[in-house]
Design a protein around this motif. Structure first.
Motif, PDB file in Angstrom:
ATOM      1  N   GLN A   1       4.883   5.874  -5.629  1.00  0.00           N
ATOM      2  CA  GLN A   1       5.448   6.615  -4.504  1.00  0.00           C
ATOM      3  C   GLN A   1       6.961   6.589  -4.570  1.00  0.00           C
ATOM      4  OE1 GLN A   1       4.110   5.012  -0.752  1.00  0.00           O
ATOM      5  NE2 GLN A   1       2.358   6.376  -0.689  1.00  0.00           N
ATOM      6  N   VAL A   2       7.561   7.527  -3.849  1.00  0.00           N
ATOM      7  CA  VAL A   2       8.991   7.457  -3.605  1.00  0.00           C
ATOM      8  C   VAL A   2       9.181   7.503  -2.096  1.00  0.00           C
ATOM      9  CG1 VAL A   2      11.203   8.627  -3.803  1.00  0.00           C
ATOM     10  CG2 VAL A   2       9.684   8.577  -5.753  1.00  0.00           C
ATOM     11  N   GLU A   3       9.946   6.556  -1.601  1.00  0.00           N
ATOM     12  CA  GLU A   3      10.207   6.481  -0.168  1.00  0.00           C
ATOM     13  C   GLU A   3      11.656   6.883   0.062  1.00  0.00           C
ATOM     14  OE1 GLU A   3       7.750   5.345   1.614  1.00  0.00           O
ATOM     15  OE2 GLU A   3       8.642   5.091   3.588  1.00  0.00           O
TER      16      GLU A   3
ATOM     17  N   ARG B   1       5.741   1.271  -7.613  1.00  0.00           N
ATOM     18  CA  ARG B   1       4.286   1.259  -7.745  1.00  0.00           C
ATOM     19  C   ARG B   1       3.669   0.822  -6.436  1.00  0.00           C
ATOM     20  NH1 ARG B   1       2.470  -1.125 -13.092  1.00  0.00           N
ATOM     21  NH2 ARG B   1       3.986  -0.302 -14.493  1.00  0.00           N
ATOM     22  N   THR B   2       2.533   1.388  -6.114  1.00  0.00           N
ATOM     23  CA  THR B   2       1.834   1.047  -4.879  1.00  0.00           C
ATOM     24  C   THR B   2       0.347   0.916  -5.207  1.00  0.00           C
ATOM     25  OG1 THR B   2       1.808   3.411  -4.424  1.00  0.00           O
ATOM     26  CG2 THR B   2       3.456   2.104  -3.271  1.00  0.00           C
ATOM     27  N   TYR B   3      -0.386   0.277  -4.293  1.00  0.00           N
ATOM     28  CA  TYR B   3      -1.770  -0.082  -4.606  1.00  0.00           C
ATOM     29  C   TYR B   3      -2.686   0.201  -3.416  1.00  0.00           C
ATOM     30  CZ  TYR B   3       0.879  -2.725  -8.047  1.00  0.00           C
ATOM     31  OH  TYR B   3       1.731  -3.075  -9.050  1.00  0.00           O
ATOM     32  N   ARG B   4      -3.796   0.827  -3.680  1.00  0.00           N
ATOM     33  CA  ARG B   4      -4.831   0.920  -2.645  1.00  0.00           C
ATOM     34  C   ARG B   4      -6.198   0.724  -3.289  1.00  0.00           C
ATOM     35  NH1 ARG B   4      -2.490   5.707   1.292  1.00  0.00           N
ATOM     36  NH2 ARG B   4      -0.394   4.804   1.328  1.00  0.00           N
TER      37      ARG B   4
ATOM     38  N   THR C   1       0.827  -1.208   0.000  1.00  0.00           N
ATOM     39  CA  THR C   1       0.000   0.000   0.000  1.00  0.00           C
ATOM     40  C   THR C   1       0.857   1.250   0.000  1.00  0.00           C
ATOM     41  OG1 THR C   1      -0.079  -0.069   2.399  1.00  0.00           O
ATOM     42  CG2 THR C   1      -1.875  -1.144   1.229  1.00  0.00           C
ATOM     43  N   HIS C   2       2.147   1.055   0.182  1.00  0.00           N
ATOM     44  CA  HIS C   2       3.091   2.178   0.166  1.00  0.00           C
ATOM     45  C   HIS C   2       4.487   1.610  -0.096  1.00  0.00           C
ATOM     46  CE1 HIS C   2       2.848   1.621   4.872  1.00  0.00           C
ATOM     47  NE2 HIS C   2       3.117   0.499   4.248  1.00  0.00           N
ATOM     48  N   THR C   3       5.436   2.481  -0.337  1.00  0.00           N
ATOM     49  CA  THR C   3       6.797   1.996  -0.580  1.00  0.00           C
ATOM     50  C   THR C   3       7.556   1.810   0.736  1.00  0.00           C
ATOM     51  OG1 THR C   3       7.214   4.308  -1.175  1.00  0.00           O
ATOM     52  CG2 THR C   3       7.231   2.708  -2.955  1.00  0.00           C
ATOM     53  N   SER C   4       6.889   2.082   1.854  1.00  0.00           N
ATOM     54  CA  SER C   4       7.572   2.006   3.154  1.00  0.00           C
ATOM     55  C   SER C   4       8.146   0.628   3.506  1.00  0.00           C
ATOM     56  CB  SER C   4       6.630   2.482   4.257  1.00  0.00           C
ATOM     57  OG  SER C   4       6.097   3.737   3.916  1.00  0.00           O
ATOM     58  N   PRO C   5       7.546  -0.506   3.035  1.00  0.00           N
ATOM     59  CA  PRO C   5       8.187  -1.782   3.381  1.00  0.00           C
ATOM     60  C   PRO C   5       9.648  -1.839   2.956  1.00  0.00           C
ATOM     61  CG  PRO C   5       6.322  -2.121   1.863  1.00  0.00           C
ATOM     62  CD  PRO C   5       6.269  -0.723   2.346  1.00  0.00           C
ATOM     63  N   ILE C   6      10.016  -1.064   1.955  1.00  0.00           N
ATOM     64  CA  ILE C   6      11.411  -1.078   1.499  1.00  0.00           C
ATOM     65  C   ILE C   6      12.340  -0.572   2.609  1.00  0.00           C
ATOM     66  CG2 ILE C   6      13.014  -0.286  -0.288  1.00  0.00           C
ATOM     67  CD1 ILE C   6      10.616  -0.021  -2.152  1.00  0.00           C
ATOM     68  N   GLN C   7      11.810   0.324   3.454  1.00  0.00           N
ATOM     69  CA  GLN C   7      12.584   0.766   4.623  1.00  0.00           C
ATOM     70  C   GLN C   7      13.034  -0.428   5.439  1.00  0.00           C
ATOM     71  OE1 GLN C   7      10.730   3.384   7.450  1.00  0.00           O
ATOM     72  NE2 GLN C   7       9.664   4.524   5.870  1.00  0.00           N
ATOM     73  N   VAL C   8      12.052  -1.274   5.777  1.00  0.00           N
ATOM     74  CA  VAL C   8      12.331  -2.406   6.647  1.00  0.00           C
ATOM     75  C   VAL C   8      13.274  -3.384   5.951  1.00  0.00           C
ATOM     76  CG1 VAL C   8      11.307  -4.276   7.967  1.00  0.00           C
ATOM     77  CG2 VAL C   8      10.062  -2.126   7.675  1.00  0.00           C
ATOM     78  N   ARG C   9      12.958  -3.688   4.684  1.00  0.00           N
ATOM     79  CA  ARG C   9      13.794  -4.632   3.946  1.00  0.00           C
ATOM     80  C   ARG C   9      15.233  -4.132   3.860  1.00  0.00           C
ATOM     81  NH1 ARG C   9      11.782  -8.723   1.032  1.00  0.00           N
ATOM     82  NH2 ARG C   9       9.528  -9.046   1.131  1.00  0.00           N
TER      83      ARG C   9
END
Lengths: 336, 801
Positions: A207-209, A191-194, A167-175
């Protein structure tokens, strides 16, 4: 001798004036009169036969004739060149050019590239992540547990109980933090999806994170980096403000508003009269998130931010309908 | 959440304009999304005294009222109301007023100019009364705005409350914020409960069997109430914030919820069997009919409020039909409880039932505020519905309430935020939001968090409060100190970007399509169900539509739809491409295999400008694009073969693409059935490549070779061959001979003619000879060339032309 010289000059004049546009004929004429074995050279040879008293005078005449001939020919040449040039210019310059083929990158690609480039200059590395994402990375490890009202902030497409379309690019933070030791400085477009579709929402968007963590990074630094970004992206005179907000994975959290680029802050339809446009969300990474990736929150601090690329592209290009991005109408794509 | 500024002013003194308050709240973290008038239609409506009534010269049923609406000027208003009389005060809509019936304008009515309109209540949107103009009390001054005269002037603010700020889902919550921002104090409503009835314990009891789901439950009983409509003040308050007025008792529960943020429930006490309350967990499959007359199946663990016999409410979500307050209710049990947020959220989600109560409970209410709300409700019910309140209250709270204490290190918080507040300054700021702050060490504050701020449990949460209350704007902008570090660049990203630019330079426009495709899209590409060549796409569990039901395994459906859209919009000549992910199911693991494909579609004229037009795009043009891409990637050993074609390509004009023997894609004319399925009005050509394979097969950085010093010697070779002979075969054959003097060979023309004969074609090859150490002589070249010719003619059924 004098007579011969006069004859020669007269003939040369006649030949020259009678010449057509033929460059070959011109060259032949030049050789005939001025060539190494030409008529003038012949006369020079005959100089030996002239009596000693007359030789001096004859020599002068011949030299005069030579320079006269040379002038005649060079003038004629100039004239010919002028004529040539005139003839060349007479093509119809209004005929359309034969262009090499040229397409365009999609405006979203252009915008994402520009955003990433700014952060690359600031030492952020571009990284990517999966779009079909585990619930764990998309929510859990970002401090959005199941049964938390924060899940209402994003309507989610599910693949299975534990797998979602991010739903956002934020998981890339964690990864990224899972894989790397601090300091970390990354930017992650994607790309993100809602699950939302109306005039202002498309079920897929971009999005860009961004993430910067390390020792001693403060909220003031967050303001510094994002101020630099806004000024690079929208111009150094654009005002911006940081406004408290809430994201489960940052604390404190801030929305960044920029002065409306349409009305310069006076208030218009685009900014709904407020003079401000919300362009990105940001905040100091919440200590809970560090726990998931094994960082020590006592030692490591940092900030994260995210922005919608469509939103930035709409502001940058003055696009007023989000859905245009995915219709891929050539008349639209050709404009960027 | 909708806030009435009138109502808000009961709890905080804030002499600022609504805009300034909104600005303050927004910059404090509560985004004010809109500001509006409570009654926007009353703008430009004033009170007016009718000084005289004259007959209308042209209409018997109309009158002309001469009115004064402030100032000395008298206005003539045409009016048809029977009750218009001299001396009456009535609402006057001035020209420009926007009533529900339209904008009032100065206009001639049957020849007489009317400067406004005297209004009925209905015309003002305040009631359904349209019996005549609204006669206001005689002592109403003329010429003041009507909403002021009626005391209903109010401004509404819609405040966006983030999920962490459940404490702000009430007027008092907003008042606390306003007070903190403007350094004043919020006033809590005082309530003195006159307890005149018998002890509550003698009337009822409360038992909690699920202390986790319901840690606290308090109740009062009020007997002998008279159910009826609410008084105007109460009705006005709840309606102002968007709550429908029901009756005096229910309105009080809603009023107190809006005021204090504590949801309450009122039961008809006499409909509670055994007149007692039991809080327990629902069993799996238990059913219950809620207030909205819907019978619902409850999940296991749902907190149920029961009487002595069975369920009467879903705790924290909605009451039941069986114990609802009705017109005949005379005794009421008021419930004020604290429910576990997670439990409420689960229940609300499972039932798909979101109520004002569940919304608040799942965001965390104040367990310490339960009694305040209970007392407030009891006192108000007594005021608006009469009766007598039983003495005392029931307060069941099996476990003591936790007091949240958080330590704050002044220096660390300063460094974290990039500010420099002293411990005393921090203390002052935190005390403004009702924190109790003790300085326990020079650098350390011990902060006791009030119960309504369940979101504050850590030092970092206090840091946020300090940052927002001192203002984000005041935090200095700094540049982070970081070691110089060369960011790695990912070659996959780089090559993708380069390829996109290459295609743009070749006249292609980039498109971006959704990652989902319709579940029938692969069938439209002529793949049959269960074709092993195509994996079944990953399904989205909750798609928005069947058009977006599965994750794409191919870029083609998106591109073909783009082609249709453009052809239909008369963009008939185009080259488009997409370089993006497709999603293949993985045998193991939960996620998909996400691989990059590159695909493009070409249609119409090769050159857009008709002046230079040289025909339509064709197979060769499409193949050329693939060759161009491979050349760019320094891929050699590129082969095109008309085998293993996917069903969406027309086999008569298509090829598979091989690199080093590996199949990496295909290209050609889109099959006519596919063209039909996608409703394309023109033939289109397409290519598709596995980008990830190409990326892996791309050539290395080239090594420089010295430029030739001696001249090339060209020789032509014209062969007449059967039409069926691929032109590439003699070419490959010659190359395979590895003649050292042969530098290159290319085809320079292919043609057919009558002279050559039926079923034959002529192929012209140009061979270039060169030696690296000398100029070749004609004799030398002729010898080699004729040897090659001999081998070719021996190998193939060809003749020299």
């Amino acid at each position: 001798m004098k007579k011969a010289v006069e004859n020669l000059l007269e003939t040369a004049c006649r030949v020259l004036s009678g010449l057509q546009d033929d460059p070959k004929a011109f060259e032949l004429a030049r050789v005939r009169f001025l060539g190494r074995k030409g008529e003038l050279a012949q006369l020079f040879k005959e100089l030996g036969k002239v009596s000693e008293q007359e030789r001096r005078e004859a020599g002068r005449l011949l030299n005069e004739a030579k320079s006269r001939l040379e002038t005649l020919f060079s003038e004629a040449l100039d004239k010919r060149r002028e004529l040539d040039a005139a003839r060349r210019e007479s093509i119809d310059v209004s005929v359309p050019g034969r262009r090499p083929p040229a397409g365009r990158l999609h405006p979203i690609t252009q915008t994402a590239t520009e955003i990433c480039r700014i952060f690359n200059w600031l030492g952020f590395e571009t990284v990517e992540g999966p779009e079909i994402e585990l619930d764990y990375y998309n929510f859990e490890a970002l401090n959005i547990p199941k049964d938390h009202p924060a899940r209402d902030m994003q309507d989610t497409f599910y693949i299975s109980e534990d797998v979602v379309l991010r739903t956002h690019t934020s998981p890339i933070q964690v990864r990224t933090m899972e894989k790397r030791k601090p300091p970390v400085r990354v930017i992650a477009p994607g790309r993100t999806y809602r699950r939302d579709s109306d005039v202002t929402h498309t079920p897929m968007f971009h999005q860009v994170e961004g993430l910067m963590v390390g020792k001693g990074i403060s909220f003031g630094d967050l303001k510094g980096i994002l101020t630099t970004f806004v000024h690079q992206m929208f111009g150094p005179s654009v005002g911006l403000r940081f406004r408290p907000s809430f994201f489960p994975f940052t604390e404190p959290s801030a929305e960044v508003d920029i002065e409306c680029v349409m009305c310069r802050g006076k208030g218009c339809r685009v900014c709904k009269g407020t003079g401000w446009l919300e362009i990105l969300g940001s905040g100091m990474v919440d200590p809970e998130v560090y726990k998931y990736v094994g960082y020590d929150p006592e030692e490591i601090t940092g900030f994260a931010f995210g922005m919608g690329i469509e939103r930035i592209a709409m502001l940058k290009f003055g696009i007023d309908d989000l859905r245009l991005f995915f219709e891929n109408d050539l008349r639209f794509l050709k404009q960027f | 959440m909708l806030i009435s500024l009138n109502w808000l002013s009961d709890y905080v003194d804030c002499p600022l304009s609504p805009e300034r308050i909104a600005e303050g709240l927004t910059m404090g973290g509560l985004e004010v999304e809109s500001i509006s008038l409570r009654h926007p239609q009353l703008k430009n409506v004033v009170t007016a005294r009718i000084e005289a009534v004259e007959p209308h010269p042209n209409a018997d049923r109309l009158k002309i009222c001469v009115v004064s609406a402030g100032g000395l000027e008298l206005r003539r208003i045409v009016c048809g109301a029977p009750n218009a009389r001299a001396g009456a005060v009535a609402p006057l809509a001035l020209p420009g007023a926007e009533l529900s019936g339209g904008i009032v304008r100065e206009a001639k009515v049957r020849g007489e100019l009317s400067k406004g309109m005297l209004c009925s209540q209905k015309e003002l949107g305040l009631s359904e009364d349209h019996s005549g103009i609204w006669i206001l009390p005689e002592d109403t001054p003329a010429g003041i705005p009507l909403d002021e005269a009626l005391g209903i002037k109010d401004v509404l603010m819609d405040v966006g409350i983030t999920p962490n700020r459940g404490d702000c889902l009430s007027l008092i919550g907003i008042a606390r914020e306003v007070a903190a921002l403007y350094k004043t104090l919020a006033r809590y409503p005082a309530s003195t409960v006159e307890e005149t009835g018998p002890p509550v314990d003698s009337l009822t009891s409360v038992t909690i069997d699920d202390p986790k789901g319901c840690p606290r439950y308090a109740a009062r009983v009020i007997r002998g109430v008279k159910i009826g409509p609410s008084p105007d003040w109460l009705k006005n308050r709840v309606e102002a914030v968007g709550v429908r007025s029901i009756n005096n008792i229910v309105d009080v529960t809603n009023f107190v919820m809006m005021e204090l943020g504590q949801p309450l429930h009122a039961f008809d006490f006499n409909r509670l069997r055994e007149r007692r309350i039991v809080v327990r967990k629902a069993e799996a499959g238990e059913r219950f009919t809620t207030l909205d007359s819907v019978e619902r199946e409850l999940g296991e663990g749902t907190v149920l409020i029961c009487d002595g016999v069975g369920s009467v409410a879903i705790g924290g979500v909605m009451g039941g039909l069986n114990s609802e307050i009705g017109p005949d209710t005379c005794d009421v049990l008021i419930e004020s409880a604290y429910f576990d947020p997670v439990s409420i959220r689960r229940t609300s989600r499972r039932l798909g039932l979101k109520t004002e109560a569940s919304y608040r409970f799942e965001r965390g209410t104040d367990p310490g505020g339960v009694l305040r709300a209970l007392d407030r409700a009891a006192a108000l019910m007594l005021e608006v519905a009469g009766g007598e309140i039983a003495s005392g209250k029931i307060d069941v709270c099996p476990n003591p309430l936790k007091v949240s204490e958080v330590d704050l290190r002044v220096d660390r918080v300063n460094r974290f935020l990039g500010i420099s507040l002293s411990g005393d300054e921090m203390k002052e700021i935190l005390e403004r939001i009702e924190m109790r702050v003790e300085k326990c060490e020079p650098d350390r504050l011990r902060v006791t968090v009030p119960g309504f701020r369940s979101d504050i449990t850590r030092e970092v949460d206090l840091a946020e409060e300090l940052a927002r209350l001192s203002g984000y704007d005041g935090i200095p902008v700094t540049s982070p100190l970081a070691a110089v570090h060369a960011a790695d660049s990912d070659p996959h990203q780089t090559v993708r970007a380069e390829l996109k630019n290459l295609l743009v330079g070749a006249g292609f426009f980039e498109v971006i399509n959704y990652s989902f495709i319709s579940s029938g899209a692969l069938r439209m590409l002529r793949y049959s169900e269960g074709d092993p060549a195509v994996p079944a796409p990953i399904r989205v569990r909750n798609p928005l539509s069947d058009e977006q039901a599965v994750m794409r395994t191919s870029l083609l459906p998106g591109l073909l739809n783009n082609a249709r859209y453009n052809i239909d919009h008369r963009n008939e000549n185009f080259k488009i491409f997409e370089l993006s992910k497709v999603f293949l199911p993985r045998k193991e693991g939960l996620q998909a295999e996400e691989v990059h494909h590159l695909a493009g579609i070409m249609a119409g004229k090769r050159v857009e400008l008709a002046l230079y037009s040289d025909g339509d795009v064709d197979y060769a043009e499409t193949k050329g694009v693939v060759e161009h891409i491979c050349a760019f990637l320094r891929i050699d050993d590129l082969r095109f073969r008309a085998d293993s074609l996917p069903p969406w390509l027309d086999p008569s004009a298509s090829a598979s693409v091989y690199v080093k023997g590996e199949r990496v894609g295909e290209l050609g004319r889109v099959h006519s059935e596919v063209q039909e399925a996608f409703d394309l009005k023109r033939t289109v050509f397409a290519f598709r490549l596995d980008f990830d394979s190409l990326f892996a097969l791309r050539g290395p950085v080239p090594v420089y070779r010295g430029l030739p010093k001696f001249p090339p010697v060209p020789r032509d070779l014209a062969l007449i061959a059967d039409e069926s002979l691929p032109v590439e075969q003699p070419l490959d054959f010659i190359r395979s001979l590895k003649e050292p003097l042969l530098e290159s060979i290319e085809i320079f023309d292919i043609f057919k003619s009558e002279q050559i004969g039926e079923g034959k074609k002529s192929i012209g090859y140009r061979l270039t000879y060169r030696a690296s150490d000398r100029s070749l002589t004609d004799e030398e070249v002729n010898t080699v060339h004729s040897q090659l010719i001999g081998k070719v003619t021996a190998r193939f059924a060809v003749s020299l032309r």
